[in-house]
Each structure stands twice: as C-alpha cells, then as structure tokens.
Design a protein around this motif. Structure first.
Motif, PDB file in Angstrom:
ATOM      1  N   GLY A   1      -7.137 141.063  65.703  1.00 57.70           N
ATOM      2  CA  GLY A   1      -8.028 141.554  66.756  1.00 57.70           C
ATOM      3  C   GLY A   1      -9.297 142.234  66.269  1.00 57.70           C
ATOM      4  O   GLY A   1      -9.972 142.902  67.036  1.00 57.70           O
ATOM      5  N   ARG A   2      -9.628 142.074  64.978  1.00 59.48           N
ATOM      6  CA  ARG A   2     -10.849 142.717  64.491  1.00 59.48           C
ATOM      7  C   ARG A   2     -12.059 141.793  64.523  1.00 59.48           C
ATOM      8  O   ARG A   2     -13.186 142.241  64.425  1.00 59.48           O
ATOM      9  N   PHE A   3     -11.809 140.499  64.631  1.00 57.12           N
ATOM     10  CA  PHE A   3     -12.931 139.567  64.679  1.00 57.12           C
ATOM     11  C   PHE A   3     -12.741 138.638  65.864  1.00 57.12           C
ATOM     12  O   PHE A   3     -11.640 138.128  66.103  1.00 57.12           O
ATOM     13  N   ARG A   4     -13.810 138.427  66.624  1.00 52.62           N
ATOM     14  CA  ARG A   4     -13.713 137.603  67.840  1.00 52.62           C
ATOM     15  C   ARG A   4     -13.353 136.176  67.491  1.00 52.62           C
ATOM     16  O   ARG A   4     -13.993 135.557  66.644  1.00 52.62           O
ATOM     17  N   GLU A   5     -12.370 135.664  68.202  1.00 50.94           N
ATOM     18  CA  GLU A   5     -11.918 134.310  67.936  1.00 50.94           C
ATOM     19  C   GLU A   5     -13.013 133.297  68.260  1.00 50.94           C
ATOM     20  O   GLU A   5     -13.276 132.370  67.487  1.00 50.94           O
ATOM     21  N   ASP A   6     -13.707 133.482  69.427  1.00 54.25           N
ATOM     22  CA  ASP A   6     -14.747 132.512  69.806  1.00 54.25           C
ATOM     23  C   ASP A   6     -15.866 132.469  68.757  1.00 54.25           C
ATOM     24  O   ASP A   6     -16.369 131.405  68.409  1.00 54.25           O
TER      25      ASP A   6
END
Ligand SMILES: Nc1ncnc2c1ncn2[C@@H]1O[C@H](COP(=O)(O)OP(=O)(O)OP(=O)(O)O)[C@@H](O)[C@H]1O
Ligand SMILES: [Mg+2]
Length: 506
Positions: free
Chosen positions: A336-341
């Motif tokens: 959850g630290r980097f946006r998946e999109d």
C-alpha cells in the motif's frame, strides 16, 4: 492665440490649478524640519505632484521610514536633538535607496562637507528657496531614483539570467560527457545480453519504461542508452531524483510554479516537463514519491498535461517518461505504499538489471575496463590482475554492484605506486579477506540466496584447490569429486584453468 502649454505671464501659480499627475504622485516624499512653517511651505510647494509626509523631529522621520515606501527625503540641517546629518545617516540604514536632500540655512562649509560625505547627500538646498527651483530639483532627484530602481531590477534580472545560463551550460557539458551508446554498458554474459536485446527494442518505441535493479547496477546508464538510441535522441534527457526533494519542491521542479505559489517562489518557473519538450524525463528513485506526488504523476501519464503549482491552467507536454527504482515496487504496491495504477502506467516495459553477483562472468571484463579508465584518469599503467586478485574480485559479493567495483579499482590504481599489476594484497580488506567459506562458517552470509552463496563457495574452493595442487586431477581428488564433475562445475561457474595464479600452477 496663446499656447495652452505656456505658463501665465507673471507666474501667478495659484491662478493656474496644477493638474495632479497620477504617475508622479506615486512617489512619497518625507520632509523633516523642526520649524512648522518650513514644513508647511515645503508641503505646499510639493503636494500637488507628490504624496508629502511631514515630521517635526528626526525620530519621527525614522519612524515614518519604517513603515512607508519613501522615494525622497528632505531634511533640515539644523535641528535640536538629532541633526540633519545624523538623521540622514540613520535613514540610510532604513531605506538605502531613497534619495536624500538637505536644507541648509547658512553655508557652514565644514558641516556641509561632512553632510555630503557621511549622509551621502544627493543635493543641498539653501534657505530660502525658490519654489520652482525646488520642484525642478525634486523632479531630477526622482528621475535619478527611478533610474537606480530600474538598474537594480535590471541587475537582478541579469544575474537571474546568468545563473540560468550557467546552469544550462553545466547541463550541456554533463550531457556531452555522458552521451552514451549501448557499448558503454558492458556485459558479455547471457544476463546482460538479454538486457541489451530489451534495451534495443524499447529504444525503438516511445513506451514508458521502468528500470529496476539494486543500487549501482547501471539503471542510469541504461536509461540514457535508451534515450540516445531512440527517436528523441536530439532532444533533452533530464533526470530528476524523486527522493532528493521535499514534496512541494519536487512538484515545482517537475511541473513548475506561478510566482507566489509558495514562500520563496519569487517568479514564475517552468517545470522540467515543459523544459524537456519532446525529450525524455528520467524519474530516478520513483519509489520514494509521496502519495500526493504519485497522484500528480499519474495525471501526467494519463493526460500528457501538467499544471504548474498555483496555476489554474494546464499545459500539454510531449515527453517520454522513464523511471527507475531500487525498491521492489511490486512489494511497495502490495503493502500500500505505491499506487497500483501508477505502477502499471510506469511499467509498460520493465527492465531489471541483474545484480553483479548474479553475473560474475562479467566481472573480469568490467574490472579490466575500470582499470583502464582509472589508469587514464590517474596517469598509471597497471596492466592487469594476478589470478589471485581476480579470483577475489570474482568471489566478492558486491553489494554496491558495478559502482562498488568501479570505486574499488579507482582506489587500487590511486594507491598502486610503482606496481604494474593488481595483486590481491592491493585490494580492500573486505574484498581480500572475505572468503565465502569464512562467511558461511562465521559471520552471517552477505548474500542470503542459498544457491548463489553455495556457487560462490564452490568457485572459491575450486580455484583454491587448483592453485594449491596445480592440476585438475589432483584438485578433483582433493575436493573429493570426479575429474569430469570438476570440469562441468568449472564450466557452469564460468571458471577456466587460466584463473589459477601462474606462479602456483605448473
Ligand atoms: N554494465 C555496465 N558497464 C559499464 N559500467 C557500468 C555498467 N553498469 C554500471 N556501470 C557504471 O557503474 C556506475 C553506477 O551506474 P548507475 O549510476 O547507472 O547505477 P544506478 O543503478 O543508477 O545506481 P543507483 O541506484 O545508486 O542510482 C556508473 O559509473 C556506471 O557508469
Ligand atoms: Mg541511478
């Protein structure tokens, strides 16, 4: 027919109302005199054209200077408590740019000279004065004020431009030094060959590329190689380290800002995306971006437009984006630290540069290359490596990857003195002293990857056995394995007979 511009004969001022000129009235004049009558008459003479502020003492005058933007100061020379000279000297500290004039009742040359020298006075006006002459003097003084004001602005603009130019020059020089082609990226082994194929393919496209790999594996080099081999090669390659700046500054660096967007934003500034126009932006350490910046970058990737900080308008940009990270971005996404999109937008193509310990076969080539480079730079002529030295270089775990190897050789060459070959004793302690065997028995292994560490240990033991026995059959015997197995193992590990120190083999 009389000329309307001509002044009335007889010079009856009151009969001809002066038209307040708004452009002149923007100037504020401060008059300081202890005699109310003089203040009044000065005010009368000047108030049609200027905003006039009066002070009866020097102290009062200084107070006005604290809060008002005064362009011209007229002070009486003889005043009780604070003299005109003293007042003007102190006025300089509060408002160095205001023009200073002095009213003097009598011509005391000594104090006049002092006034001119120390109060840095523009002009002195003898009492009594002619109103017309005073107006003319004031007008000239304010023209001088205007000029110094413009000069100061011009000087500031010039120094701004100079700074920008020297930054530009630095950028150009660095880029010329760094014009890389694929042949600056060395690697003979299969791992790097696969990387080269991929680099060549993506260079022919405009796809967004994510370059992953540990520190020092050549991500920077790879990004430049793609840029300079592709269709944007003639435009700029601009790199920005996303971990190096706090959020607002990074945002302004990338997207620009409007004047006043934040404290310290004194002028509009273009961001790299605009400056880069039709080139490539390389976002290094992209994994360090804050959630806010991730959203903004995502927008650029989706819409190809940027919005400078503090601006309501967006601007279209035509830029290729490459990004690099030494973090495991997939893991950052999972946690959850980097946006998946954003991750998927960035890794249209993903290139992973293997750590050096996973392509030890490239170490001899790289070591020789960095030895040559360091020789050139430092002015030495070291020819090569003893087998023992090379063996240790190959066996080392290289946590800092190619950069660590490069630094090691630079150090070795710098300290080589008269030596003409790099021998093991010239290497750093941790490279010379650390054998994988020692690591396996004592300290925790540098590399926790089991089969990799076992391979390193095998390579180390095989080379040691070969060196001590001087023949493959005896080495195999000592290692307790059949000769064919030794041969197969050596082939798989990329070792050859030549890897054995000449003085110890026959
Ligand atoms: N394959 C290679 N061939 C020759 N030199 C290399 C190679 N890979 C890296 N180097 C050299 O090693 C040094 C580090 O490379 P680079 O800066 O590209 O690494 P990086 O992956 O961007 O590191 P970091 O994550 O620390 O930014 C540079 O001096 C580069 O020239
Ligand atoms: Mg880098």
């Amino acid at each position: 027919m009389s000329d309307p511009e001509e002044s009335t004969p007889g010079g009856i001022e009151a009969a001809q109302p002066r038209r307040p000129d708004d452009s002149a009235r923007r100037y504020t004049i401060l008059v300081v005199d202890d005699e109310a009558a003089i203040l009044e008459s000065l005010e009368l003479t000047l108030e049609d054209d200027y905003r006039v502020l009066c002070a009866g003492t020097g102290a009062e005058g200084l107070e006005i200077l604290e809060r008002e933007d005064v362009a011209l100061i007229i002070a009486d020379q003889v005043m009780p408590v604070m003299t005109g000279v003293e007042f003007l000297e102190r006025a300089i500290e509060r408002n160095p740019r205001a023009i200073r004039m002095m009213l003097t009742g009598y011509a005391d040359i000594g104090s006049l000279v002092r006034a001119i020298n120390e109060g840095r006075i523009y002009r002195y006006i003898p009492k009594p004065w002619e109103p017309e002459e005073l107006r003319l003097n004031v007008k000239r003084a304010l023209e001088a004020y205007e000029l110094t004001h413009e000069n100061a602005e011009l000087a500031a603009a010039l120094s701004d431009a100079n700074e920008r130019l020297s930054r530009e020059n630095l950028y150009l020089r660095r880029e010329v030094e760094r014009r890389y082609s694929f042949d600056q990226l060395l690697g003979e082994g299969p791992a790097m060959q696969r990387v080269f194929e991929l680099l060549e393919k993506v260079a022919q496209t405009d796809a967004t590329v994510l370059i992953a790999g540990e520190t020092g594996t050549g991500k920077d080099l790879a990004a430049r190689a793609i840029h300079y081999a592709g269709s944007r090669a003639k435009a700029r390659f601009l790199a920005q380290n996303c971990g190096a700046l706090p959020e607002t500054l990074l945002e302004s660096e990338l997207f620009g800002h409007k004047r006043g967007a934040f404290t310290g934003a004194h002028a509009d500034k273009k961001g790299l995306f605009e400056v880069c126009d039709s080139g490539t932006i390389f976002l290094d350490e992209v994994g360090e971006m804050t959630p806010g910046m991730q959203v903004r970058l995502l927008r650029v990737l989706q819409d190809s437009e940027v919005r400078p900080l503090g601006s309501a308008d967006t601007r279209k940009v035509d830029v290729r984006i490459m990004a690099a990270t030494n973090r495991d971005l997939r893991k950052e996404v999972a946690e959850g630290r980097f946006r998946e999109d954003l991750y998927y937008r960035l890794r249209v193509v993903e290139i992973t540069l293997p750590p050096l310990r996973e392509r030890r076969e490239d170490i001899p080539l790289l070591a020789q290359h960095f030895l040559d480079v360091a020789n050139q730079r430092i002015g030495r002529e070291l020819k090569g490596f003893t087998q023992a030295a090379m063996e240790r270089l190959v066996a080392h775990s290289w946590g800092g990857n190619v950069r660590e190897l490069e630094n090691e050789l630079e150090r070795v060459v710098a300290l080589a003195g008269e030596r003409d070959t790099v021998s093991a004793d010239m290497l750093s302690d941790e490279i010379r002293g650390q054998t994988e065997a020692a690591a396996a028995i004592g300290a925790p292994p540098v590399d926790w990857h089991l089969s990799r560490s076992v391979d390193a240990l095998k390579a180390h033991m095989i080379l040691a056995a070969l060196r001590e026995t001087g023949s493959k059959s005896q080495a195999a015997q000592r290692l307790g394995i059949p000769r064919q197995s030794l041969q197969k193992m050596m082939k798989r590990l990329g070792l050859s007979d030549a890897d054995v120190e000449p003085e110890n083999s026959d």
